[in-house]
Write a protein that holds these residues in place. Structure first.
Motif, PDB file in Angstrom:
ATOM      1  N   GLN A  40       7.680  -0.264  -5.731  1.00 52.61           N
ATOM      2  CA  GLN A  40       7.542  -1.209  -4.825  1.00 52.61           C
ATOM      3  C   GLN A  40       7.115  -2.519  -5.608  1.00 52.61           C
ATOM      4  O   GLN A  40       7.534  -3.828  -5.195  1.00 52.61           O
ATOM      5  N   VAL A  41       6.310  -2.669  -6.566  1.00 52.60           N
ATOM      6  CA  VAL A  41       5.703  -3.920  -7.114  1.00 52.60           C
ATOM      7  C   VAL A  41       6.920  -4.098  -7.976  1.00 52.60           C
ATOM      8  O   VAL A  41       7.092  -5.463  -8.304  1.00 52.60           O
ATOM      9  N   ILE A  42       7.579  -3.476  -8.672  1.00 53.58           N
ATOM     10  CA  ILE A  42       8.736  -3.896  -9.434  1.00 53.58           C
ATOM     11  C   ILE A  42       9.684  -4.537  -8.738  1.00 53.58           C
ATOM     12  O   ILE A  42      10.324  -5.706  -8.879  1.00 53.58           O
ATOM     13  N   THR A  43      10.255  -4.079  -7.269  1.00 54.73           N
ATOM     14  CA  THR A  43      10.900  -4.788  -6.380  1.00 54.73           C
ATOM     15  C   THR A  43      10.379  -6.071  -5.982  1.00 54.73           C
ATOM     16  O   THR A  43      11.181  -7.150  -6.076  1.00 54.73           O
ATOM     17  N   GLN A  44       9.195  -6.064  -5.768  1.00 54.39           N
ATOM     18  CA  GLN A  44       8.618  -7.342  -5.287  1.00 54.39           C
ATOM     19  C   GLN A  44       8.775  -8.793  -6.530  1.00 54.39           C
ATOM     20  O   GLN A  44       9.116  -9.439  -6.259  1.00 54.39           O
ATOM     21  N   LEU A  45       8.363  -8.144  -7.720  1.00 56.67           N
ATOM     22  CA  LEU A  45       8.512  -9.128  -9.028  1.00 56.67           C
ATOM     23  C   LEU A  45       9.682  -9.624  -9.385  1.00 56.67           C
ATOM     24  O   LEU A  45      10.329 -10.406  -9.596  1.00 56.67           O
ATOM     25  N   VAL A 104       5.152  -4.511 -14.777  1.00 56.50           N
ATOM     26  CA  VAL A 104       5.454  -5.970 -15.672  1.00 56.50           C
ATOM     27  C   VAL A 104       6.107  -5.188 -16.884  1.00 56.50           C
ATOM     28  O   VAL A 104       7.228  -5.796 -17.497  1.00 56.50           O
ATOM     29  N   ARG A 105       5.797  -4.005 -17.401  1.00 58.23           N
ATOM     30  CA  ARG A 105       6.304  -3.319 -18.673  1.00 58.23           C
ATOM     31  C   ARG A 105       7.745  -3.058 -18.341  1.00 58.23           C
ATOM     32  O   ARG A 105       8.464  -3.023 -19.212  1.00 58.23           O
ATOM     33  N   ALA A 106       7.844  -2.511 -17.205  1.00 59.50           N
ATOM     34  CA  ALA A 106       9.303  -1.800 -16.728  1.00 59.50           C
ATOM     35  C   ALA A 106       9.936  -2.973 -16.828  1.00 59.50           C
ATOM     36  O   ALA A 106      11.506  -3.115 -17.129  1.00 59.50           O
ATOM     37  N   GLU A 163      -4.183 -12.126 -11.098  1.00 61.37           N
ATOM     38  CA  GLU A 163      -3.850 -12.975 -10.180  1.00 61.37           C
ATOM     39  C   GLU A 163      -2.660 -11.883  -9.444  1.00 61.37           C
ATOM     40  O   GLU A 163      -2.764 -11.899  -8.263  1.00 61.37           O
ATOM     41  N   LEU A 164      -1.923 -11.247 -10.262  1.00 63.60           N
ATOM     42  CA  LEU A 164      -1.166 -10.291  -9.495  1.00 63.60           C
ATOM     43  C   LEU A 164      -1.929  -9.188  -8.640  1.00 63.60           C
ATOM     44  O   LEU A 164      -1.424  -8.815  -7.671  1.00 63.60           O
ATOM     45  N   VAL A 165      -2.735  -8.769  -9.517  1.00 65.42           N
ATOM     46  CA  VAL A 165      -3.577  -7.543  -8.739  1.00 65.42           C
ATOM     47  C   VAL A 165      -4.027  -8.272  -7.289  1.00 65.42           C
ATOM     48  O   VAL A 165      -4.172  -7.524  -6.248  1.00 65.42           O
ATOM     49  N   GLU A 166      -4.477  -9.482  -7.419  1.00 64.58           N
ATOM     50  CA  GLU A 166      -5.196 -10.056  -6.369  1.00 64.58           C
ATOM     51  C   GLU A 166      -4.035 -10.140  -5.211  1.00 64.58           C
ATOM     52  O   GLU A 166      -4.085  -9.911  -3.858  1.00 64.58           O
ATOM     53  N   GLN A 167      -2.919 -10.492  -5.767  1.00 64.90           N
ATOM     54  CA  GLN A 167      -2.215 -11.042  -4.738  1.00 64.90           C
ATOM     55  C   GLN A 167      -1.325  -9.597  -3.970  1.00 64.90           C
ATOM     56  O   GLN A 167      -0.979  -9.658  -2.833  1.00 64.90           O
ATOM     57  N   LEU A 168      -0.848  -8.925  -4.799  1.00 68.89           N
ATOM     58  CA  LEU A 168      -0.234  -7.611  -4.374  1.00 68.89           C
ATOM     59  C   LEU A 168      -1.353  -6.489  -3.579  1.00 68.89           C
ATOM     60  O   LEU A 168      -0.762  -5.872  -2.865  1.00 68.89           O
ATOM     61  N   GLY A 169      -2.615  -6.783  -4.077  1.00 69.27           N
ATOM     62  CA  GLY A 169      -3.462  -5.643  -3.514  1.00 69.27           C
ATOM     63  C   GLY A 169      -3.261  -4.405  -4.195  1.00 69.27           C
ATOM     64  O   GLY A 169      -3.414  -3.389  -3.536  1.00 69.27           O
ATOM     65  N   VAL A 170      -3.060  -4.096  -5.415  1.00 72.41           N
ATOM     66  CA  VAL A 170      -2.752  -2.933  -5.938  1.00 72.41           C
ATOM     67  C   VAL A 170      -3.401  -2.942  -7.642  1.00 72.41           C
ATOM     68  O   VAL A 170      -4.173  -3.955  -7.764  1.00 72.41           O
ATOM     69  N   ALA A 171      -3.704  -1.771  -7.984  1.00 76.52           N
ATOM     70  CA  ALA A 171      -4.572  -1.575  -9.132  1.00 76.52           C
ATOM     71  C   ALA A 171      -3.817  -2.136 -10.275  1.00 76.52           C
ATOM     72  O   ALA A 171      -2.625  -2.462 -10.342  1.00 76.52           O
ATOM     73  N   ARG A 172      -4.642  -2.677 -11.353  1.00 76.29           N
ATOM     74  CA  ARG A 172      -4.247  -3.388 -12.565  1.00 76.29           C
ATOM     75  C   ARG A 172      -3.332  -2.237 -13.407  1.00 76.29           C
ATOM     76  O   ARG A 172      -2.232  -2.897 -13.653  1.00 76.29           O
ATOM     77  N   ASN A 173      -3.359  -0.933 -13.152  1.00 76.16           N
ATOM     78  CA  ASN A 173      -2.464  -0.316 -13.835  1.00 76.16           C
ATOM     79  C   ASN A 173      -1.125  -0.294 -13.297  1.00 76.16           C
ATOM     80  O   ASN A 173      -0.147  -0.378 -13.958  1.00 76.16           O
ATOM     81  N   THR A 174      -0.912  -0.373 -12.050  1.00 76.86           N
ATOM     82  CA  THR A 174       0.283  -0.529 -11.415  1.00 76.86           C
ATOM     83  C   THR A 174       0.864  -1.801 -11.881  1.00 76.86           C
ATOM     84  O   THR A 174       2.140  -1.765 -12.090  1.00 76.86           O
ATOM     85  N   VAL A 175       0.198  -2.770 -11.687  1.00 78.68           N
ATOM     86  CA  VAL A 175       0.971  -4.152 -12.148  1.00 78.68           C
ATOM     87  C   VAL A 175       1.445  -4.150 -13.519  1.00 78.68           C
ATOM     88  O   VAL A 175       2.498  -4.463 -13.945  1.00 78.68           O
ATOM     89  N   SER A 185       0.749  -1.097   0.100  1.00 80.84           N
ATOM     90  CA  SER A 185       0.103  -0.023   0.021  1.00 80.84           C
ATOM     91  C   SER A 185       0.671   1.021  -0.050  1.00 80.84           C
ATOM     92  O   SER A 185       2.015   1.509   0.691  1.00 80.84           O
ATOM     93  N   SER A 186       0.426   2.326  -0.578  1.00 81.39           N
ATOM     94  CA  SER A 186       1.142   3.522  -0.818  1.00 81.39           C
ATOM     95  C   SER A 186       0.277   4.544  -1.483  1.00 81.39           C
ATOM     96  O   SER A 186      -0.579   4.255  -2.292  1.00 81.39           O
ATOM     97  N   PRO A 187       0.086   5.771  -1.164  1.00 84.07           N
ATOM     98  CA  PRO A 187      -0.876   6.811  -1.707  1.00 84.07           C
ATOM     99  C   PRO A 187      -0.147   7.184  -2.886  1.00 84.07           C
ATOM    100  O   PRO A 187      -0.792   7.809  -3.660  1.00 84.07           O
ATOM    101  N   ARG A 188       1.157   7.089  -3.176  1.00 82.73           N
ATOM    102  CA  ARG A 188       1.601   7.563  -4.569  1.00 82.73           C
ATOM    103  C   ARG A 188       1.806   6.672  -5.436  1.00 82.73           C
ATOM    104  O   ARG A 188       2.389   5.442  -5.246  1.00 82.73           O
ATOM    105  N   ARG A 189       1.133   6.426  -6.711  1.00 87.66           N
ATOM    106  CA  ARG A 189       1.259   5.429  -7.570  1.00 87.66           C
ATOM    107  C   ARG A 189       2.706   5.101  -8.139  1.00 87.66           C
ATOM    108  O   ARG A 189       3.035   4.075  -8.137  1.00 87.66           O
ATOM    109  N   SER A 190       3.335   6.254  -8.319  1.00 89.14           N
ATOM    110  CA  SER A 190       4.832   6.045  -9.007  1.00 89.14           C
ATOM    111  C   SER A 190       5.652   5.158  -7.715  1.00 89.14           C
ATOM    112  O   SER A 190       6.260   4.243  -7.969  1.00 89.14           O
TER     113      SER A 190
END
Length: 228
Positions: A14-19, A55-57, A39-51, A4-9
């Motif tokens: 954080q998601v990049i680090t986790q993946l 992934v693109r990065a 599945e990643l959205v559900e596992q990480l608890g973040v928005a689809r756009n963030t995932v 969780s974080s208030p800032r998308r960037s």
């Protein structure tokens, strides 16, 4: 695993680090398909756009391969490995063999000089697993186990730079071996690696280096050019 974080960037980082951790830890091996976007959205608890951004990065950095209609697959274990893969994937197989021969020969010589009892036990274990994988007949499993054996030989050199460099080339070398092995294992292509382990155990650097240097060229399907 939820983030969780208030800032998308910042959240995307954080998601990049986790993946990336899932990849580098081996939880998602090279060649495996990662969980789907939902599945990643559900596992990480973040928005689809963030995932999707994360992934693109990682795909841009060479760690992931996004295949439309199939999924996203692990391509490399580090950014440098991804660069190596992209840069040399289409190289002449004999040139790849020459590089592998040089690295593994040097590593085997050092391993014979520096190996510990733990290194020897690890090599013996992986050698047995390699033979079991060959007997089982599964080409992809054999490639994985064989690569682990050779990585262990290099690790037994106790040279961190050499070990890291070989690891970054590992994905490329696995692709090369996978292409050479093909979809099925053929008896005439079996190579005994027992002499290499024996030489390392005995501390015989000359024999260890010679054995390791020969394997890559024995893998080549096409004969060496005349005069070589």
């Amino acid at each position: 695993m939820a983030l969780s974080s208030p800032r998308r960037s910042a959240l995307a980082d954080q998601v990049i680090t986790q993946l990336r951790h899932q990849i580098t830890s081996g939880e998602w091996p090279v060649g495996s398909r990662i969980p789907t976007e939902p599945e990643l959205v559900e596992q990480l608890g973040v928005a689809r756009n963030t995932v999707r951004e994360a992934v693109r990065a990682l795909a841009h950095n060479g760690l992931l391969d996004i295949r439309q209609g199939s999924g996203t697959y692990v391509l490399a274990t580090s950014e440098l490995a991804g660069v190596m893969h992209r840069r040399f994937a289409a190289s002449d197989p004999r040139h790849v063999a020459e590089v592998r021969s040089t690295l593994e020969s040097s590593a085997a010589r050092l391993a014979a000089e520096r190996r510990t009892e733990r290194d020897v036990r690890q090599l013996e274990t992986l050698l047995a697993r390699r033979e079991e994988a060959w007997a089982a007949g599964g080409a992809e499993h054999f490639v994985t186990v064989d690569a682990a054996f050779h990585q262990a030989v290099v690790a037994a050199s106790h040279n961190d730079v050499l070990t890291g460099l070989y690891a970054d080339l590992g994905d490329l070398l696995r692709d090369w071996l996978r292409d050479d092995v093909g979809r099925e294992l053929r008896p005439e292509n079996h190579m005994d690696h027992g002499r290499l382990v024996d030489a390392i155990r005995a501390g015989d650097g000359d024999v260890a280096a010679a054995e390791a240097a020969s394997y890559p060229f024995m893998c080549l399907r096409s004969p060496a050019p005349a005069g070589e």
